[in-house]
Design a protein around this motif. Structure first.
Motif, PDB file in Angstrom:
ATOM      1  N   UNK A  67      24.286 -36.039  -5.171  1.00  0.00           N
ATOM      2  CA  UNK A  67      25.397 -36.686  -5.844  1.00  0.00           C
ATOM      3  C   UNK A  67      26.192 -37.503  -4.833  1.00  0.00           C
ATOM      4  N   UNK A  68      26.288 -38.799  -5.094  1.00  0.00           N
ATOM      5  CA  UNK A  68      27.058 -39.700  -4.235  1.00  0.00           C
ATOM      6  C   UNK A  68      26.653 -39.607  -2.764  1.00  0.00           C
ATOM      7  N   UNK A  69      25.368 -39.426  -2.529  1.00  0.00           N
ATOM      8  CA  UNK A  69      24.860 -39.408  -1.161  1.00  0.00           C
ATOM      9  C   UNK A  69      24.829 -38.046  -0.498  1.00  0.00           C
TER      10      UNK A  69
ATOM     11  N   UNK B  87      18.501 -52.955 -18.230  1.00  0.00           N
ATOM     12  CA  UNK B  87      19.800 -52.614 -17.647  1.00  0.00           C
ATOM     13  C   UNK B  87      19.774 -51.308 -16.868  1.00  0.00           C
ATOM     14  N   UNK B  88      20.839 -51.072 -16.078  1.00  0.00           N
ATOM     15  CA  UNK B  88      21.007 -49.800 -15.387  1.00  0.00           C
ATOM     16  C   UNK B  88      20.503 -49.748 -13.965  1.00  0.00           C
ATOM     17  N   UNK B  89      19.651 -50.712 -13.557  1.00  0.00           N
ATOM     18  CA  UNK B  89      19.057 -50.696 -12.230  1.00  0.00           C
ATOM     19  C   UNK B  89      19.093 -52.108 -11.661  1.00  0.00           C
TER      20      UNK B  89
ATOM     21  N   UNK C  78      22.386 -46.405 -11.927  1.00  0.00           N
ATOM     22  CA  UNK C  78      23.532 -45.726 -12.495  1.00  0.00           C
ATOM     23  C   UNK C  78      24.697 -45.783 -11.525  1.00  0.00           C
ATOM     24  N   UNK C  79      25.217 -44.611 -11.147  1.00  0.00           N
ATOM     25  CA  UNK C  79      26.324 -44.567 -10.201  1.00  0.00           C
ATOM     26  C   UNK C  79      25.896 -44.427  -8.764  1.00  0.00           C
TER      27      UNK C  79
END
Length: 300
Positions: free
Chosen positions: A132-134, A231-233, A248-249
């Motif tokens: 998550x987030x790296x 979409x998304x990438x 995504x995020x």
């Protein structure tokens, strides 16, 4: 006449029932992702996890004899070799003398990795590892008659300076100390030799499978942002040889080299670049993913 009508009625009913079943089959079958969308998702997922990681492990909730012997936070490293089919060869090392994690295996379940193995002669099974987030994280709980303890791991990519409020996490001094050190050097510091962990996985080049560069494909044509058709990438190639892939995020930074028909991408924290064939036609980038499938992106 009645017999003829009866047979005719039966035939009509049978045709109606067959049409009804066919209709139901179409309606009841859930809509599936296209092959290209699945490939893009899988490729992004593999890149989130694979490669070399550096971090630490904190011993928590210790009881019995471990309450005094296993305390605090020590250094840890991880290597996740993941091939194009999603098969994982994992390694996790920690700075605790003569107590390596043994028989470690891993598998994907959705966007989570499940780990199984043994530590201090205690088996653990299907322990969740997430990114998550790296930050790559997992918690291993072990318990035996003499006592119990939990190992809480947090990792980030080699040379990553993005540590924030992770617990456990790296201080600025620890970031500075590890900066520029290779995976082999970090492993040696905490007591591991090269024979203790798998070599970095080399990704085979897909260049020979490429069908060429296309009418607009020349060095530099790939520069810009390209969004997956559904979409998304998004791939972003900057003119200074750097770029990113967002899913995504999650945003994964990289450096790249472009020949006009292939692009070699080295994600931050990875030790081996991956090479992908591509073509460009107008505003469409058709690039191979990790499975060798061609995926279309549109220039933004």
């Amino acid at each position: 006449m009645k017999r003829y009508l009866s047979v005719f009625s039966i035939l009509v009913c049978l045709l109606f029932v067959m049409a009804l079943f066919a209709s139901c089959d179409k309606q009841d079958t859930p809509a599936e992702s296209t092959a290209q969308e699945k490939s893009a998702i899988d490729s992004a997922l593999l890149n989130r996890y694979k490669g070399d990681w550096n971090g630490c492990v904190e011993f928590v909730d210790a009881t019995g004899k471990y309450a005094d012997t296993l305390t605090g936070t020590v250094a840890a490293i991880a290597r996740l070799n993941i091939d194009d089919k999603g098969t994982i060869t994992p390694f996790i090392g920690l700075n605790v003398e003569d107590t390596p994690i043994e028989n470690l295996s891993a598998k994907f379940v959705g966007e989570v990795i499940l780990l199984s193995g043994k530590w201090i002669s205690v088996d653990f099974k299907d322990v969740r590892m997430t990114e998550s987030n790296g930050t790559l994280s997992t918690r291993i709980d072990v318990s035996k008659e003499a006592g119990s303890v939990s190992l809480v791991f947090n990792f980030r990519r080699l040379d990553d300076t993005g540590w924030t409020d992770e617990q456990p996490g790296f201080s600025q001094n620890q970031i500075d100390y590890c900066m520029g050190k290779s995976f082999d050097e970090l492993a040696e510091i905490i007591g591991y030799s090269k024979s203790d962990y798998p070599e970095a996985l080399e990704t085979e080049s897909k260049a020979e499978e490429s069908q060429g560069g296309g009418s607009d494909a020349k060095p530099g044509a790939i520069i810009g942002s390209w969004e997956y058709t559904s979409g998304g990438y998004t791939y972003t190639f900057n003119d200074n040889g750097t770029g990113s892939y967002s899913a995504g995020g999650t945003v994964m930074e990289f450096t790249y080299e472009d020949t006009g028909s292939t692009v070699s991408i080295l994600y931050t924290g990875n030790t081996m670049a991956s090479e992908y064939g591509y073509t460009i036609s107008g505003n469409t980038l058709i690039i191979e993913d990790s499975f060798g499938d061609k995926v279309e992106y549109t220039k933004k």
